[in-house]
Design a protein around this motif. Structure first.
Motif, PDB file in Angstrom:
ATOM      1  N   ARG A   1      24.212  81.776  23.740  1.00 34.02           N
ATOM      2  CA  ARG A   1      25.390  81.476  24.563  1.00 34.02           C
ATOM      3  C   ARG A   1      26.258  82.690  24.865  1.00 34.02           C
ATOM      4  N   VAL A   2      26.142  83.718  24.062  1.00 35.47           N
ATOM      5  CA  VAL A   2      27.007  84.879  24.261  1.00 35.47           C
ATOM      6  C   VAL A   2      26.213  86.061  24.798  1.00 35.47           C
ATOM      7  N   PHE A   3      25.262  86.556  24.020  1.00 37.55           N
ATOM      8  CA  PHE A   3      24.598  87.803  24.379  1.00 37.55           C
ATOM      9  C   PHE A   3      23.597  87.624  25.522  1.00 37.55           C
TER      10      PHE A   3
ATOM     11  N   GLU B   1      32.710  89.386  23.989  1.00 43.89           N
ATOM     12  CA  GLU B   1      33.470  88.429  24.784  1.00 43.89           C
ATOM     13  C   GLU B   1      34.767  89.044  25.305  1.00 43.89           C
TER      14      GLU B   1
ATOM     15  N   LEU C   1      24.967  82.339  18.961  1.00 41.70           N
ATOM     16  CA  LEU C   1      25.571  83.531  19.565  1.00 41.70           C
ATOM     17  C   LEU C   1      24.587  84.259  20.468  1.00 41.70           C
ATOM     18  N   ARG C   2      23.336  84.322  20.052  1.00 43.31           N
ATOM     19  CA  ARG C   2      22.355  85.006  20.886  1.00 43.31           C
ATOM     20  C   ARG C   2      22.159  84.292  22.218  1.00 43.31           C
TER      21      ARG C   2
ATOM     22  N   ASP D   1      23.360  85.145  27.724  1.00 40.57           N
ATOM     23  CA  ASP D   1      24.075  84.753  28.941  1.00 40.57           C
ATOM     24  C   ASP D   1      24.873  85.929  29.511  1.00 40.57           C
ATOM     25  N   GLY D   2      25.565  86.663  28.634  1.00 42.80           N
ATOM     26  CA  GLY D   2      26.315  87.826  29.114  1.00 42.80           C
ATOM     27  C   GLY D   2      25.413  88.910  29.662  1.00 42.80           C
TER      28      GLY D   2
ATOM     29  N   SER E   1      35.705  89.548  29.207  1.00 41.74           N
ATOM     30  CA  SER E   1      36.964  89.036  29.754  1.00 41.74           C
ATOM     31  C   SER E   1      37.768  90.145  30.427  1.00 41.74           C
TER      32      SER E   1
ATOM     33  N   ALA F   1      29.868  89.866  18.773  1.00 38.40           N
ATOM     34  CA  ALA F   1      30.047  88.776  19.734  1.00 38.40           C
ATOM     35  C   ALA F   1      31.498  88.689  20.186  1.00 38.40           C
ATOM     36  N   ARG F   2      32.442  88.828  19.237  1.00 37.80           N
ATOM     37  CA  ARG F   2      33.861  88.801  19.626  1.00 37.80           C
ATOM     38  C   ARG F   2      34.198  89.986  20.518  1.00 37.80           C
TER      39      ARG F   2
END
Length: 490
Positions: free
Chosen positions: A209-211, A155, A206-207, A213-214, A159, A151-152
């Protein structure tokens, strides 16, 4: 013993001679038959009145006699009976004492075995359970740590790529491809530990909001690149329709690399389900996202061309512009075909690699080993994106698919114009020769490949000057002309 005594009583003088001992002790003795014989022996069968007191007295007398004989026999053989009983009792007591000794020894052995084995086994089972649960916790913790690191990393990649920033269209497509690989790594972890990891709040967060959504943002970027693909980014406008200058070599290469990255992203992010817990094979894998995006691009080009030509056939002065736009869209399709032919399918982490079965064993010779390492028989055969798309569309080439789909839709529009009648229909019939020539010219223009687009095969150097024409365009021109002019002659 009673039976033996009765038999013995028959041989003595004290035994009653009128009692039928044999019938009483026989195996097939029936009390009902014996009672019936007694009744018939003491009564007349033709007499309606029956006297039961006499046979009852006979039976009671017989019982008294038998009882007395039994008492006589037991009194006479009392000493033998007591001796036999005492002997049997002593033997039984000896057997019982031996059994008790064996039982006591068995109980002692069981108690010792329970202390030495059972208690230790229970402790071992508890230790195994504790160790197993500790290992599961450790494995789950490591999986959570991998997810957190992914996840880091994801992100950071998002970015660095500039996705979602203010400069739309300037995203770093190479970084987005690496971000897609991170998404596949996360899918791989979840497919192995999904049930346990899915219960952890951090992983769920994380799943979502991060993965997820990304992934949606990366997929939208890739679809937008495919949707906005145009020949204007690869070559100057056709026929002087635009005043824009020809793109430079750097712009052409950037556009090709951007589209290639978008195709790779859609290929990698396409669902790859597991079959019976195993990875899906390459031949069974179908990149759904990539095929849908390319099909949508082709369908949009066909629909737009059909609508513009349909309107222009009702207003012939605008037909030149509509056909020019259609030929430009077809050149986009030709360029798309050339570009897809040069893009090979990348290695997918969620797809099983098929190793060729006929791989020769490497020899001990150094030179032979070097040749085998680089021989194509030992490498995984790759498939370009054009073959995947043509297989999904069930066609031989994209320009052919474009013209034939467009021709099938134009027949309906021409028929609508003729059914309405009026000056539009009369003008269209009178100018059918001009329409035929312009449609043929449109197909000819649209079937040419510009110099700035290079094919990934030997045909790249076939045309050093001018433009390259796609094969069999005359047949496609005949299909297009027939779909429009064929209805005007009726």
């Amino acid at each position: 013993m009673a039976t033996a005594g009765l038999v013995e009583a028959r041989s003595t003088a004290t035994t009653s001679s009128y009692i039928d001992i044999d019938s009483l002790i026989s195996d097939d003795f029936s009390p009902y038959a014996h009672a019936n014989s007694l009744v018939l022996a003491t009564n007349n069968s033709s007499d309606p009145a029956i006297d039961l007191s006499t046979p009852l007295s006979r039976v009671l007398f017989d019982l008294q006699e038998i009882d007395s004989h039994i008492h006589t026999l037991t009194s006479r053989s009392a000493l033998d009976i007591l001796t036999y009983t005492s002997t049997q009792n002593a033997a039984a007591q000896r057997i019982l004492s031996k059994v008790e000794e064996e039982r006591a020894r068995l109980n002692a052995s069981y108690e010792r075995l329970e202390k030495e084995v059972l208690v230790r086994h229970q402790k071992a089972v508890e230790a195994q359970t504790i160790a197993q649960r500790s290992w599961e916790v450790l494995r789950l913790g490591r999986a959570v740590q991998r997810v957190l690191n992914l996840a880091r990393q994801f992100e950071v990649l998002i970015s660095e790529s500039g996705l979602g920033g203010t400069r739309v269209g300037k995203e770093d497509h190479g970084v987005l491809v690496r971000a897609s690989i991170s998404i596949l790594s996360f899918r791989n972890i979840m497919s192995g530990e999904g049930e346990q990891l899915g219960r952890i709040n951090l992983v769920r967060t994380l799943r979502g909001r991060v993965f997820e959504d990304g992934e949606a943002r990366i997929s939208d970027f890739a679809r937008r690149v495919v949707r906005e693909f145009s020949m204007n980014t690869l070559s100057p406008a056709l026929g002087g329709a635009s005043t824009t200058s020809a793109p430079t070599y750097r712009e052409v290469e950037d556009s090709r690399a951007r589209f290639t990255s978008a195709a790779h992203i859609l290929y990698l992010l396409s669902p790859a389900p597991r079959i019976d817990g195993q990875k899906i094979s390459r031949k069974d894998f179908e990149p759904e996202y990539l095929i849908r995006a390319l099909q949508g691009y082709l369908q949009t080009a066909i629909t737009s061309s059909s609508a513009s030509i349909g309107r222009a056939l009702g207003q012939l002065p605008t037909l030149d512009r509509a056909l020019l736009e259609t030929s430009a869209r077809c050149q986009n399709v030709v360029a798309l075909e050339a570009l897809l032919r040069s893009i090979m399918a990348p290695e997918h982490p969620m797809v099983a690699s098929e190793v060729p079965a006929n791989i020769d064993t490497l020899t001990t010779d150094d030179d032979t080993s070097d040749e085998d390492d680089t021989s194509p028989t030992t490498k995984q055969p790759t498939e370009n994106f054009l073959a995947i798309l043509l297989n999904a569309l069930d066609t031989a080439s994209l320009p052919s698919y474009f013209w034939r789909s467009l021709a099938s839709s134009l027949s309906t529009r021409v028929q609508e114009i003729l059914n309405r009648g009026g000056i539009s229909a009369r003008t269209l019939r009178s100018q059918r020769d001009m329409v035929r020539a312009e449609i043929r010219e449109c197909v000819l223009r649209g079937s040419r490949l510009p110099r700035t687009v290079t094919l990934g095969d030997a045909r790249a150097s076939a045309a050093s000057k001018g433009e390259e024409t796609v094969e069999n365009w005359e047949r496609e021109a005949a299909v297009m002309v027939g779909s429009v002019v064929g209805l005007l002659g009726r």
